[in-house]
Design an enzyme around this catalytic site. Structure first.
Site, PDB file in Angstrom:
ATOM      1  N   CYS A   1      25.891  39.896  51.615  1.00 32.22           N
ATOM      2  CA  CYS A   1      26.316  39.544  52.963  1.00 32.22           C
ATOM      3  C   CYS A   1      27.641  40.272  53.241  1.00 32.22           C
ATOM      4  O   CYS A   1      28.539  40.263  52.412  1.00 32.22           O
ATOM      5  CB  CYS A   1      26.534  38.057  53.203  1.00 32.22           C
ATOM      6  SG  CYS A   1      25.058  37.076  52.964  1.00 32.22           S
TER       7      CYS A   1
ATOM      8  N   ARG B   1      25.438  45.676  51.683  1.00 29.89           N
ATOM      9  CA  ARG B   1      25.632  44.395  50.993  1.00 29.89           C
ATOM     10  C   ARG B   1      24.554  43.379  51.339  1.00 29.89           C
ATOM     11  O   ARG B   1      24.460  42.322  50.713  1.00 29.89           O
ATOM     12  CB  ARG B   1      26.995  43.809  51.370  1.00 29.89           C
ATOM     13  CG  ARG B   1      28.157  44.646  50.919  1.00 29.89           C
ATOM     14  CD  ARG B   1      29.438  43.982  51.330  1.00 29.89           C
ATOM     15  NE  ARG B   1      29.610  42.728  50.626  1.00 29.89           N
ATOM     16  CZ  ARG B   1      30.346  42.580  49.534  1.00 29.89           C
ATOM     17  NH1 ARG B   1      30.969  43.603  49.030  1.00 29.89           N
ATOM     18  NH2 ARG B   1      30.452  41.414  48.950  1.00 29.89           N
TER      19      ARG B   1
ATOM     20  N   TRP C   1      22.126  38.659  53.649  1.00 26.18           N
ATOM     21  CA  TRP C   1      21.145  38.716  52.571  1.00 26.18           C
ATOM     22  C   TRP C   1      20.718  37.266  52.376  1.00 26.18           C
ATOM     23  O   TRP C   1      21.504  36.428  51.931  1.00 26.18           O
ATOM     24  CB  TRP C   1      21.778  39.277  51.301  1.00 26.18           C
ATOM     25  CG  TRP C   1      20.804  39.486  50.188  1.00 26.18           C
ATOM     26  CD1 TRP C   1      20.015  40.581  49.979  1.00 26.18           C
ATOM     27  CD2 TRP C   1      20.518  38.577  49.118  1.00 26.18           C
ATOM     28  NE1 TRP C   1      19.254  40.406  48.848  1.00 26.18           N
ATOM     29  CE2 TRP C   1      19.540  39.195  48.304  1.00 26.18           C
ATOM     30  CE3 TRP C   1      20.969  37.301  48.772  1.00 26.18           C
ATOM     31  CZ2 TRP C   1      19.017  38.584  47.160  1.00 26.18           C
ATOM     32  CZ3 TRP C   1      20.450  36.696  47.636  1.00 26.18           C
ATOM     33  CH2 TRP C   1      19.482  37.343  46.847  1.00 26.18           C
TER      34      TRP C   1
ATOM     35  N   ASN D   1      29.614  33.986  53.534  1.00 27.74           N
ATOM     36  CA  ASN D   1      28.994  34.674  52.401  1.00 27.74           C
ATOM     37  C   ASN D   1      29.144  33.735  51.208  1.00 27.74           C
ATOM     38  O   ASN D   1      30.238  33.263  50.937  1.00 27.74           O
ATOM     39  CB  ASN D   1      29.756  35.991  52.161  1.00 27.74           C
ATOM     40  CG  ASN D   1      29.248  36.766  50.965  1.00 27.74           C
ATOM     41  OD1 ASN D   1      28.200  36.456  50.409  1.00 27.74           O
ATOM     42  ND2 ASN D   1      29.998  37.788  50.591  1.00 27.74           N
ATOM     43  N   GLY D   2      28.036  33.441  50.514  1.00 32.51           N
ATOM     44  CA  GLY D   2      28.095  32.526  49.376  1.00 32.51           C
ATOM     45  C   GLY D   2      27.008  31.478  49.512  1.00 32.51           C
ATOM     46  O   GLY D   2      26.072  31.630  50.307  1.00 32.51           O
TER      47      GLY D   2
ATOM     48  N   GLU E   1      16.819  52.199  32.252  1.00 29.37           N
ATOM     49  CA  GLU E   1      17.469  52.468  33.541  1.00 29.37           C
ATOM     50  C   GLU E   1      16.532  53.271  34.449  1.00 29.37           C
ATOM     51  O   GLU E   1      16.457  53.009  35.650  1.00 29.37           O
ATOM     52  CB  GLU E   1      18.788  53.212  33.287  1.00 29.37           C
ATOM     53  CG  GLU E   1      19.545  53.677  34.510  1.00 29.37           C
ATOM     54  CD  GLU E   1      19.950  52.562  35.476  1.00 29.37           C
ATOM     55  OE1 GLU E   1      19.772  51.378  35.169  1.00 29.37           O
ATOM     56  OE2 GLU E   1      20.430  52.905  36.574  1.00 29.37           O
TER      57      GLU E   1
ATOM     58  N   LYS F   1      15.365  52.029  38.106  1.00 33.47           N
ATOM     59  CA  LYS F   1      15.567  52.842  39.323  1.00 33.47           C
ATOM     60  C   LYS F   1      14.251  52.990  40.066  1.00 33.47           C
ATOM     61  O   LYS F   1      14.185  52.814  41.275  1.00 33.47           O
ATOM     62  CB  LYS F   1      16.099  54.249  38.991  1.00 33.47           C
ATOM     63  CG  LYS F   1      17.545  54.366  38.602  1.00 33.47           C
ATOM     64  CD  LYS F   1      18.545  54.092  39.693  1.00 33.47           C
ATOM     65  CE  LYS F   1      18.909  52.653  39.757  1.00 33.47           C
ATOM     66  NZ  LYS F   1      19.975  52.155  38.973  1.00 33.47           N
TER      67      LYS F   1
ATOM     68  N   GLU G   1      13.099  49.555  41.697  1.00 40.79           N
ATOM     69  CA  GLU G   1      13.841  49.039  42.857  1.00 40.79           C
ATOM     70  C   GLU G   1      13.714  49.937  44.078  1.00 40.79           C
ATOM     71  O   GLU G   1      13.698  49.456  45.204  1.00 40.79           O
ATOM     72  CB  GLU G   1      15.299  48.747  42.512  1.00 40.79           C
ATOM     73  CG  GLU G   1      16.127  49.935  42.160  1.00 40.79           C
ATOM     74  CD  GLU G   1      17.543  49.549  41.753  1.00 40.79           C
ATOM     75  OE1 GLU G   1      18.066  48.543  42.223  1.00 40.79           O
ATOM     76  OE2 GLU G   1      18.126  50.294  40.945  1.00 40.79           O
TER      77      GLU G   1
ATOM     78  N   HIS H   1       3.073  48.797  19.778  1.00 42.84           N
ATOM     79  CA  HIS H   1       3.044  47.353  19.529  1.00 42.84           C
ATOM     80  C   HIS H   1       2.608  46.576  20.760  1.00 42.84           C
ATOM     81  O   HIS H   1       2.783  45.362  20.825  1.00 42.84           O
ATOM     82  CB  HIS H   1       4.416  46.878  19.049  1.00 42.84           C
ATOM     83  CG  HIS H   1       4.843  47.527  17.775  1.00 42.84           C
ATOM     84  ND1 HIS H   1       4.206  47.305  16.574  1.00 42.84           N
ATOM     85  CD2 HIS H   1       5.815  48.429  17.505  1.00 42.84           C
ATOM     86  CE1 HIS H   1       4.780  48.031  15.625  1.00 42.84           C
ATOM     87  NE2 HIS H   1       5.763  48.724  16.171  1.00 42.84           N
TER      88      HIS H   1
ATOM     89  N   LYS I   1      23.615  45.296  47.584  1.00 43.62           N
ATOM     90  CA  LYS I   1      24.653  45.761  46.675  1.00 43.62           C
ATOM     91  C   LYS I   1      25.572  44.566  46.436  1.00 43.62           C
ATOM     92  O   LYS I   1      25.815  43.787  47.356  1.00 43.62           O
ATOM     93  CB  LYS I   1      25.422  46.875  47.389  1.00 43.62           C
ATOM     94  CG  LYS I   1      26.305  47.690  46.517  1.00 43.62           C
ATOM     95  CD  LYS I   1      25.526  48.819  45.921  1.00 43.62           C
ATOM     96  CE  LYS I   1      26.351  49.660  44.991  1.00 43.62           C
ATOM     97  NZ  LYS I   1      25.473  50.380  44.057  1.00 43.62           N
TER      98      LYS I   1
HETATM   99  C1  F6R Z   1      20.560  48.550  40.099  1.00 43.06           C
HETATM  100  C2  F6R Z   1      21.735  47.837  40.491  1.00 43.06           C
HETATM  101  C3  F6R Z   1      21.940  46.462  39.985  1.00 43.06           C
HETATM  102  C4  F6R Z   1      23.409  46.282  39.573  1.00 43.06           C
HETATM  103  C5  F6R Z   1      23.681  44.829  39.173  1.00 43.06           C
HETATM  104  C6  F6R Z   1      25.084  44.657  38.662  1.00 43.06           C
HETATM  105  O1  F6R Z   1      20.524  49.820  40.649  1.00 43.06           O
HETATM  106  O2  F6R Z   1      22.532  48.330  41.230  1.00 43.06           O
HETATM  107  O3  F6R Z   1      21.094  46.176  38.923  1.00 43.06           O
HETATM  108  O4  F6R Z   1      23.670  47.151  38.522  1.00 43.06           O
HETATM  109  O5  F6R Z   1      23.466  43.993  40.258  1.00 43.06           O
HETATM  110  O6  F6R Z   1      26.010  45.027  39.629  1.00 43.06           O
HETATM  111  P1  F6R Z   1      27.531  45.302  39.266  1.00 43.06           P
HETATM  112  O7  F6R Z   1      27.554  46.477  38.364  1.00 43.06           O
HETATM  113  O8  F6R Z   1      28.178  45.558  40.581  1.00 43.06           O
HETATM  114  O9  F6R Z   1      28.028  44.068  38.587  1.00 43.06           O
END
Ligand code: F6R
Length: 612
Positions: free
Chosen positions: A2, A27, A74, A102-103, A485, A489, A492, A508, A607
């Site tokens: 948010c 966000r 969000w 936000n929260g 990773e 990627k 998502e 396995h 984010k």
């Molecule tokens: C994936 C991604 C998330 C963040 C996770 C932690 O691309 O961005 O998995 O890595 O939410 O976020 P931070 O690093 O900001 O604590």
């Protein structure tokens, strides 16, 4: 999670609010809204959908006023609908107050029941609306918005970064913080409250980050800050040290590809001033630990979520290999409730790009509560985790806007490589071994630049992957977390189910998935386990599986085994994670493009996950 921006000053508020929301949209992007106070009334526009939907609405139905708040959401409580979008209004027969939040308010059900019995009508399914009505109820007795907000805060259980306005208090913005970020942007004749410095950066460089429990009262000419229990607080003014255009797309189609392409430079920035060639070691200004204290360390715990957790796993391999120290990697969400034993010879690091992730912050606070000095590896300067840690290391990767984290990952592994080197040189790592790592790190940005040339091949590999039902990513040793990773990627950004495994684990269980609809992406550059990884590739081929292989240029075997071979430069093992992750990031990007996905704002994500 948010985005919030509020404005009070002399300029027309809505263009500032909309521009701020655009910068904050990463966000959260389920719905957006704005409200202004004018001529004793609240005017409000809000819509489910992206910020541009709100912008179009405001173009059709202008929102005048020099004093307003806005929000990009969000969803937590209630789906993304117009009614659930913020701002929310509070009052009985007419709107006395508007808030953005936000929260999560954990006791919202009880508060809602109480307010309904007191005659307040709810228009949304959100937890946030209770805040608006509580403030309106308090205003019936307090008649002062600042006092009313302070009065209701103890009733809120959970987390909040909130901003309130009231038509009875022209020009006044009240902001309060508990667990969700909020900062004041100090302008000339105008003040801004926002959840994120990126929203205020175009207007001012002077900011004050609110701490938990603090409440701010802003007017165009300045602001007051109090702690809800401790009274008046002297604000600490910080300076935004990055340029606002760092958050602009420039010539790039998406932030994700922009940030992928920035990685050679961010790698240089992450290492800048931290390599000591003379002693073949690394140095950190912010660890706040003497060499003697570091030599006493017997165990390292690395904590993170998502991509930061994957970076921590790379760190585990590096620190164990280079410094011979046992390392444990923990999900922050598990660590905070697990009551994990920590002794005074354990070094704890929390890794977080945003520095605001609720689980990571919870883990940091838990470790702090245990009296354990906890360090942070964080990108966002001034973020809560950076401020609450005992010390730490900034990534210096610059603002990361794409929701899929890319450059923060490589900056994190750069810092972890330096940390492994530093810890190693305090133990058995020889000068020559240390120097080899220093030289590899110095070479890495140039080699990474070369891997960016693989984009056309990554695009080619995207074709079979875009048609896949699921995808496996396989690597060993340092490249196992990189495989994880790569899978994250792809998942998502494209919504294709993808799983990462340590390559030898394939037999396995996951090998059951292998057929022509489940391609396998192998990380197989020349390294000590190369031959073993090639055997696993053979096993996949024997079952008709499609193989995409990332290997060392000049490899004579892999091009014959793989449908698509992506050659990376020959490089020491310690820097192979930097080089292997780049094609994986580009692969996810190009598959996402082919499938028409919203690359920078994948569905359901945001984010900076500031809720538990
Ligand atoms: C994936 C991604 C998330 C963040 C996770 C932690 O691309 O961005 O998995 O890595 O939410 O976020 P931070 O690093 O900001 O604590």
């Amino acid at each position: 999670m948010c985005g919030i921006i509020g404005y009070t000053g002399e300029r027309d508020a809505s263009p500032i609010l909309i521009a701020g929301l655009r910068r904050l949209e990463y966000r959260g992007y389920d719905s957006a809204g704005a409200a202004t106070c004018r001529q004793g009334m609240i005017d409000i526009r809000k819509r489910a959908g992206r910020v541009h939907v709100l912008e179009e609405l405001i173009d059709r139905e202008p929102l005048p006023g020099v004093h307003g708040i806005s929000h990009t959401r969000w969803a937590t409580h209630g789906p993304a609908t117009d009614a659930n979008a913020h701002p929310h209004l509070g009052g009985r027969s007419q709107a006395e107050v508007a808030i953005v939040h936000n929260g999560v308010i954990e006791n919202h059900t009880a508060l809602r029941g109480e307010l309904e019995r007191a005659g307040f009508r709810f228009m949304s399914e959100t937890d946030s609306e209770v805040i608006a009505h509580l403030i309106a109820q308090a205003l019936e007795e307090e008649h002062d918005l600042f006092e009313a907000v302070k009065r209701i805060l103890p009733r809120l259980e959970g987390t909040y970064g909130l901003v309130a306005i009231s038509p009875a208090h022209p020009g006044v913005l009240i902001g309060a913080r508990m667990g969700s970020p909020l900062l004041v942007g100090m302008g000339e004749g105008e003040q801004i409250l926002a959840s994120d410095a990126s929203a205020v950066a175009p207007h001012t460089r002077q900011v004050v980050y609110l701490q938990d429990g603090e409440v701010a009262r802003l007017t165009p000419s300045g602001f007051d800050l109090v702690h809800r229990d401790r009274g008046v607080v002297a604000p600490r003014v910080d300076r935004i040290d990055w340029r606002p255009d760092a958050a602009e797309l420039g010539r790039h189609a998406h932030y994700m590809i922009k940030e992928i392409r920035e990685q050679p430079a961010t790698l240089v920035d992450a290492c800048r001033g931290r390599i000591n060639r003379r002693d073949a070691t690394a140095c950190f200004g912010g660890l706040n630990l003497t060499p003697r204290a570091l030599r006493r360390v017997r165990r390292v715990v690395l904590i993170g979520c998502g991509t930061s957790w994957h970076a921590a796993l790379v760190g585990e391999y590096l620190i164990e290999r280079i410094a011979h120290l046992p390392v444990e990697v923990e999900f922050a969400s598990e660590f905070r409730y697990r009551n994990a034993p920590l002794d005074d010879r354990t070094l704890v690091f929390v890794l977080s790009q945003s520095g605001e992730t609720a689980d990571a912050l919870g883990a940091l606070r838990e470790a702090n509560r245990l009296g354990h000095p906890t360090l942070a590896i964080v990108n966002t300067v001034g973020s809560t985790i950076a401020r609450e840690a005992m010390g730490g290391v900034y990534l210096h990767a610059g603002i990361e806007v794409g929701v899929a984290s890319t450059k923060a990952f490589t900056a994190q592994i750069a810092v972890l490589t330096l940390l492994a080197l530093h810890l190693g040189r305090l133990r058995g790592l020889s000068f020559q071994e240390g120097l080899a790592i220093v030289e590899a790190l110095e070479e890495a940005p140039g080699l990474m630049q070369d891997t960016l040339n693989l984009e056309p091949l990554a695009n080619q590999a995207a074709e079979p992957i875009a048609q896949a039902r699921s995808v496996l990513f396989l690597g060993r040793d340092l490249l196992y977390p990189v495989a994880l990773e790569g899978a994250l990627k792809l998942t998502e950004v494209t919504y294709i189910p993808a799983h990462g495994y340590a390559a030898a684990e394939m037999k396995h269980g996951p090998i059951a998935l292998v057929d022509e609809t489940t391609p396998c992406v192998f990380l197989a550059p020349r390294c000590s386990l190369y031959a073993k990884t090639v055997s696993t590739i053979e096993e996949v081929r024997a079952r008709g599986g499609i193989v995409v292989a990332i290997g060392t240029e000049g490899d004579r075997v892999l091009p014959g085994l793989a449908s698509i071979f992506l050659p990376i430069p020959d490089a020491p093992e310690v820097i192979q994670p930097f080089l292997c992750v780049v094609p994986l990031q580009m692969l996810a990007y190009h598959v996402g493009l082919r499938l028409g996905r919203d690359i920078d704002k994948p569905r359901n994500l945001a984010k900076s996950v500031t809720v538990e």
